[in-house]
Enzyme design. Structure first.
Site, PDB file in Angstrom:
ATOM      1  N   ASP A 111       0.781  15.830  14.478  1.00  0.00           N
ATOM      2  CA  ASP A 111       1.069  15.736  13.046  1.00  0.00           C
ATOM      3  C   ASP A 111      -0.215  15.560  12.229  1.00  0.00           C
ATOM      4  O   ASP A 111      -0.278  14.739  11.310  1.00  0.00           O
ATOM      5  CB  ASP A 111       2.033  14.577  12.772  1.00  0.00           C
ATOM      6  CG  ASP A 111       2.826  14.765  11.468  1.00  0.00           C
ATOM      7  OD1 ASP A 111       2.826  15.901  10.940  1.00  0.00           O
ATOM      8  OD2 ASP A 111       3.423  13.798  10.991  1.00  0.00           O
TER       9      ASP A 111
ATOM     10  N   GLY B 255       7.263   4.367   3.770  1.00  0.00           N
ATOM     11  CA  GLY B 255       7.529   5.624   4.457  1.00  0.00           C
ATOM     12  C   GLY B 255       7.835   5.433   5.921  1.00  0.00           C
ATOM     13  O   GLY B 255       7.458   4.425   6.526  1.00  0.00           O
ATOM     14  N   ASN B 256       8.543   6.426   6.471  1.00  0.00           N
ATOM     15  CA  ASN B 256       8.863   6.450   7.897  1.00  0.00           C
ATOM     16  C   ASN B 256       9.509   5.140   8.354  1.00  0.00           C
ATOM     17  O   ASN B 256       9.225   4.627   9.430  1.00  0.00           O
ATOM     18  CB  ASN B 256       7.608   6.741   8.724  1.00  0.00           C
ATOM     19  CG  ASN B 256       7.953   7.310  10.089  1.00  0.00           C
ATOM     20  OD1 ASN B 256       8.993   7.923  10.268  1.00  0.00           O
ATOM     21  ND2 ASN B 256       7.062   7.117  11.054  1.00  0.00           N
ATOM     22  N   GLY B 257      10.387   4.592   7.504  1.00  0.00           N
ATOM     23  CA  GLY B 257      11.148   3.423   7.902  1.00  0.00           C
ATOM     24  C   GLY B 257      10.431   2.100   7.785  1.00  0.00           C
ATOM     25  O   GLY B 257      10.931   1.083   8.263  1.00  0.00           O
ATOM     26  N   GLY B 258       9.265   2.083   7.154  1.00  0.00           N
ATOM     27  CA  GLY B 258       8.522   0.834   7.073  1.00  0.00           C
ATOM     28  C   GLY B 258       7.762   0.693   5.776  1.00  0.00           C
ATOM     29  O   GLY B 258       7.758   1.578   4.924  1.00  0.00           O
TER      30      GLY B 258
ATOM     31  N   LEU C  76       0.822  -1.210   0.000  1.00  0.00           N
ATOM     32  CA  LEU C  76       0.000   0.000   0.000  1.00  0.00           C
ATOM     33  C   LEU C  76       0.856   1.261   0.000  1.00  0.00           C
ATOM     34  O   LEU C  76       0.433   2.301  -0.520  1.00  0.00           O
ATOM     35  CB  LEU C  76      -0.920   0.014   1.222  1.00  0.00           C
ATOM     36  CG  LEU C  76      -2.012  -1.054   1.269  1.00  0.00           C
ATOM     37  CD1 LEU C  76      -2.742  -1.001   2.608  1.00  0.00           C
ATOM     38  CD2 LEU C  76      -2.994  -0.859   0.123  1.00  0.00           C
TER      39      LEU C  76
END
Length: 320
Positions: free
Chosen positions: A173, A60-63, A57
């Protein structure tokens, strides 16, 4: 571009970021506990071996986030996978998100159905599948939102924020890409990697985390209010910018297509005029945005107050 006026000396105690991306804060992670099964939310256990990956899907953000299917029930989920060799600060964010997901249970928050912590160090979070993507996805695919659509979106996000704030959780955020949409067009808050649980009344949220384009003025410059401000009001500012972006089709402090340097953006948010709404927008919508985008955090309405605003009353809720 917002006009900058009344500029005063500005004190930043942290280095300027190189990009608009999130910067992590450094709370210690929770101790991991290995598990291979998790609650499905309906009382039945979900075994990791019962899940099959369908497709990616997003990254991002390390995953990596996968669309997965339960082999026996055919129920769809989203599985966020963070590998053991991921940067330590990203892993801290994941453990923080895990802690918050374990505490929350609301129809306006993306639901967590299980957390799998592997002996290898990999962490995988099984979450509600939101098939329509994010508000950012819808904005780019279908164009701008009408006022009645925004009222429905705002009501759902505000219910989620009211729930989180009552639990003393600050999201930090809120932005279009962190607000996910399911097939029924229900909007839910996601991505708690930089969120904070306010354990004590004197806790602050001065850490420079989140996406700076959506940060409120007091988070850029906490010294302007002596470091004392309503920590939950930053989420309301971010919500106001998000709704305005969905309405005009681009980040509201800047002309369409412009990506400025960080200092320009900071000056626009802290010292510039509030972004103007296009001709034709209703007085109620203008008032609602003004209540969100007050420069002084103490003047911003709370999530609970905004749920009573005439702009939302104008468009009755269709969801429970």
């Amino acid at each position: 571009m917002a006009v900058v006026r009344n500029r005063r000396p500005f004190n930043l105690r942290l280095p300027l970021p190189e990009t608009f991306d999130r910067r992590p804060c450094f709370n210690p992670p929770l101790p991991p506990t290995a598990t291979t099964t998790a609650s499905s939310g309906s009382g039945t256990a979900v075994a990791y071996s019962d899940l099959e990956k369908i497709n990616v899907l997003g990254h991002g953000n390390g995953g990596t986030v996968y669309k997965v299917r339960h082999k026996r029930t055919s129920k769809l989920y989203a599985l966020k996978v963070v590998h053991a060799d991921t940067d330590s600060t990203i892993r801290r964010q994941i453990f923080r998100e895990m802690e918050i997901l374990r505490r929350t249970d609301s129809p306006h928050i993306v639901r967590c159905y299980g957390i799998f912590e592997k002996p290898s160090g990999d962490v995988e979070i099984l979450m509600e599948y939101m098939g329509a993507g994010s508000l950012d996805t819808l904005l780019h695919a279908k164009g701008t939102f009408s006022e009645d659509q925004l009222a429905r979106v705002a009501r759902q996000i505000l219910k989620g924020l009211s729930y989180l704030h009552a639990l003393k959780i600050v999201h930090r955020d809120i932005k279009p890409s962190n607000l996910l949409v399911n097939a029924n067009m229900e909007v839910k808050i996601a991505d708690f990697g930089v969120s904070k649980i306010m354990c004590r009344s004197l806790d602050s949220c001065n850490s420079y985390v989140g996406t700076c384009a959506y940060m409120s003025p007091e988070r850029f410059d906490p010294d302007s209010c002596g470091g004392n401000y309503n920590v939950y009001a930053g989420d309301i500012w971010s919500l106001g910018l998000t709704l305005l972006e969905l309405y005009v089709g681009h980040f509201p402090f800047l002309p369409a297509g412009q990506r400025p340097d960080w200092a320009t953006l900071m000056c626009a948010i802290c010292f510039g005029d509030r972004p103007s709404l296009p001709d034709g927008s209703s007085e109620d919508f203008r008032s609602f945005i003004e209540c969100c985008l007050q420069k002084e955090s103490s003047k911003r309405w709370t999530a609970s107050q905004l749920l009573t605003h005439p702009f939302l009353s104008k468009y009755p809720a269709s969801e429970s």
